[in-house]
Design a protein around this motif. Structure first.
Motif, PDB file in Angstrom:
ATOM      1  N   LYS A  16       0.809  -1.225   0.000  1.00  0.00           N
ATOM      2  CA  LYS A  16       0.000   0.000   0.000  1.00  0.00           C
ATOM      3  C   LYS A  16       0.841   1.273   0.000  1.00  0.00           C
ATOM      4  O   LYS A  16       0.425   2.297   0.551  1.00  0.00           O
ATOM      5  CB  LYS A  16      -0.977   0.010   1.190  1.00  0.00           C
ATOM      6  N   GLU A  17       1.997   1.229  -0.632  1.00  0.00           N
ATOM      7  CA  GLU A  17       2.821   2.434  -0.785  1.00  0.00           C
ATOM      8  C   GLU A  17       3.140   2.622  -2.268  1.00  0.00           C
ATOM      9  O   GLU A  17       4.265   2.414  -2.717  1.00  0.00           O
ATOM     10  CB  GLU A  17       4.096   2.323   0.045  1.00  0.00           C
ATOM     11  N   PRO A  18       2.142   3.010  -3.069  1.00  0.00           N
ATOM     12  CA  PRO A  18       2.310   3.036  -4.527  1.00  0.00           C
ATOM     13  C   PRO A  18       3.392   3.996  -5.011  1.00  0.00           C
ATOM     14  O   PRO A  18       4.119   3.694  -5.957  1.00  0.00           O
ATOM     15  CB  PRO A  18       0.925   3.441  -5.041  1.00  0.00           C
ATOM     16  N   GLU A  19       3.503   5.172  -4.397  1.00  0.00           N
ATOM     17  CA  GLU A  19       4.501   6.126  -4.877  1.00  0.00           C
ATOM     18  C   GLU A  19       5.920   5.618  -4.636  1.00  0.00           C
ATOM     19  O   GLU A  19       6.797   5.732  -5.511  1.00  0.00           O
ATOM     20  CB  GLU A  19       4.300   7.489  -4.196  1.00  0.00           C
ATOM     21  N   THR A  20       6.153   5.029  -3.457  1.00  0.00           N
ATOM     22  CA  THR A  20       7.466   4.441  -3.168  1.00  0.00           C
ATOM     23  C   THR A  20       7.775   3.327  -4.152  1.00  0.00           C
ATOM     24  O   THR A  20       8.880   3.251  -4.712  1.00  0.00           O
ATOM     25  CB  THR A  20       7.489   3.887  -1.730  1.00  0.00           C
ATOM     26  N   ASN A  21       6.809   2.468  -4.379  1.00  0.00           N
ATOM     27  CA  ASN A  21       7.021   1.336  -5.295  1.00  0.00           C
ATOM     28  C   ASN A  21       7.214   1.814  -6.737  1.00  0.00           C
ATOM     29  O   ASN A  21       8.031   1.254  -7.481  1.00  0.00           O
ATOM     30  CB  ASN A  21       5.831   0.380  -5.212  1.00  0.00           C
TER      31      ASN A  21
END
Length: 533
Positions: A16-21
């Motif tokens: 649930k960390e789309p920007e990091t991924n």
């Protein structure tokens, strides 16, 4: 020798960390381009993470094909003139339906393939369309895409090979849980289809899964593991596939595997068996129960004497089946088996070899055995494989060549087989692996050869199949409980038209790709079964 350079992005994906991924994925895509990779593959659901409780839980992390991830990857592909296969949660642009999807972007930055997972997550994902093309063209030949557990089901890789792919890309999220090593599954799918399989797994911790020991791999078209990588942190894993002098992937092994398919013995694959709790009444199967299986591998010195002693020691037990390998059995051997089976009520099945023919013998405890011609490798042309009831089990005899064709085992299972029995002249590690994987088609399997034997029982859940083996001079034994084998579940989201069409009738469908919403500017250069290599 030229080669296709593949970058497998073995990433630690934060749940649930789309920007990091996304930033991590783009950085590794750029690194792959700078290091000369021609094709990049990411894990399954590489932007969102894997575990979600429902549609509302995953929806904020799903993107359309016009979303930020694919736009950014497209720019990188154009910059470095490479292909990229991106696994992500997709929200359909028009219907808002949620899918577990892999998008393929070409060096022009265009989407050339969209594959939606068939074996979709129960909690949130809609299954894909089996008739939508999962292959795309490259300068090196045709490439296919499947996602994670879709490879567990044999017919999805088989259809991909029939569509002309010589390489299968598998974005996955498959940690080593449940007792089954996924590398065994990937090896089987490569061997039986004659295609290379490149798997991009992930690492790190998800909400419910520990993926730190998950494996990314490259398997050759003959099932050899050419690359196997486990890493606790993110990294790019370099893989390469040799090309021929024209710069194309080699397709000879695929053509060889597909050329020997007997579609007449596969027609039952397409039968609808959905929602049947127990197959016994529908197919008039014997009353379910336990059958004791003995698979003997007598050596030349002792002959059948140990087998006869084993039958005698088993006593007056009717629900026992003894399997003997193909061999030059004398008349005295046949007579001895007939006498012992009549006295004990036990059953024996074997292949008797003659100079120019083979005969299947079935001793069912009566005065005279039943027999019929049977080629242990190829079966008999224009004839259905033998089927007989043995105590509590329905038994199907399949040709040795069928070990490389899962459709035959699936067709037998849909016709009610509790046990698929294969005689062969060859015994090796690869055939044992195929024997185990054939139980995924929902029936137990016996492989009987002069040089070794094996019995495999169907797996429970995500466990590995049960396996017992015998070397020359030994026997293996196991109890088959047919109350389990009657409760079958099949993955039927399959393109049966491609699976069962005549090869020549498949040419136009393979070439036209009328069901695919995407197109490629690259020339095909593929071959179909029957063409010259």
């Amino acid at each position: 020798m030229p080669s296709l350079k593949i970058g497998l992005l073995h990433l630690a994906i934060a749940h649930k960390e789309p920007e990091t991924n996304r930033q991590q994925l783009l950085a590794y895509c750029r690194e792959a381009g700078e290091r000369g990779m021609q094709l990049v593959v990411t894990p399954e659901l590489s932007i969102s993470g894997y575990s979600f409780s429902g549609q509302t839980d995953v929806a904020p992390y799903a993107e359309t094909e016009e979303g930020p991830t694919l736009r950014a990857v497209s720019a990188i592909c154009r910059e470095y003139s490479m292909f990229a296969c991106i696994g992500m949660a997709e929200q359909d642009l028009y219907s808002s339906i949620l899918y577990n999807t892999a998008f393929v972007i070409d060096p022009q930055g265009d989407i050339v393939c969209r594959y939606r997972k068939m074996n979709a997550e129960f909690s949130w994902a809609c299954p894909g369309d089996p008739y939508e093309d999962n292959t795309f063209l490259t300068p090196w030949g045709r490439v296919g895409v499947l996602i994670c557990s879709d490879c567990y089901h044999s017919l999805m890789p088989r259809v991909t090979a029939l569509r002309g792919a010589n390489l299968l890309l598998v974005p996955t999220n498959w940690p080593p849980v449940g007792g089954l090593d996924p590398l065994e599954v990937w090896r089987v799918r490569a061997m039986e289809n004659g295609i290379s399989v490149a798997v991009c797994n992930r690492t790190g911790l998800d909400a419910t899964l520990d993926c730190r020991k998950a494996t990314s791999a490259l398997v050759s078209a003959r099932g050899a593991v050419q690359l196997k990588k486990v890493a606790r942190t993110s990294r790019m894993v370099k893989a390469s596939i040799p090309l021929n002098r024209e710069g194309k992937m080699k397709g000879g092994q695929r053509l060889k595997q597909l050329a020997h398919r007997d579609r007449r013995q596969m027609q039952a694959c397409c039968l609808n068996r959905t929602g049947i709790g127990d197959f016994s009444a529908l197919l008039q199967l014997p009353q379910a129960g336990q059958l004791k299986l003995y698979c003997h591998c007598p050596d030349q010195e002792t002959g059948l004497l140990p087998v006869l002693k084993e039958i005698e020691a088993s006593g007056q037990v009717a629900d026992v089946l003894h399997v003997l390998p193909p061999g030059v059995y004398e008349d005295t051997d046949i007579h001895g088996l007939r006498v012992w089976c009549a006295a004990t009520g036990q059953k024996v099945v074997l292949i008797r070899e003659r100079k120019s023919s083979e005969t299947l013998y079935w001793f069912d405890g009566k005065e005279s055995p039943r027999s019929r011609p049977w080629d242990s490798v190829n079966g008999c042309a224009n004839e259905e494989p033998p089927v007989f009831n043995c105590g509590t089990a329905r038994v199907h005899i399949l040709p040795g060549r069928g070990m490389h064709h899962p459709e035959m085992f699936l067709a037998s299972a849909k016709k009610g087989a509790d046990l698929a029995l294969v005689f062969n002249r060859v015994y090796n590690e690869k055939l044992c692996l195929l024997g185990g994987a054939r139980t995924i088609e929902q029936s137990a399997v016996i492989l009987s050869t002069p040089n070794g034997a094996g019995i495999w029982l169907t797996p429970e859940g995500h466990q590995r199949w049960q396996e017992v083996l015998a070397a020359p001079g030994e026997h293996c034994t196991v109890i088959l409980d047919t109350t389990r084998s009657r409760k079958k579940r099949f993955q039927d989201r399959i393109d049966y038209r491609t699976l069962l069409l005549e090869p020549e009738k498949n040419i136009e469908r393979i070439s036209a790709r009328s069901c695919s919403p995407y197109r490629s500017s690259f020339s095909d250069g593929m071959r179909i079964p029957g063409e010259q290599v």
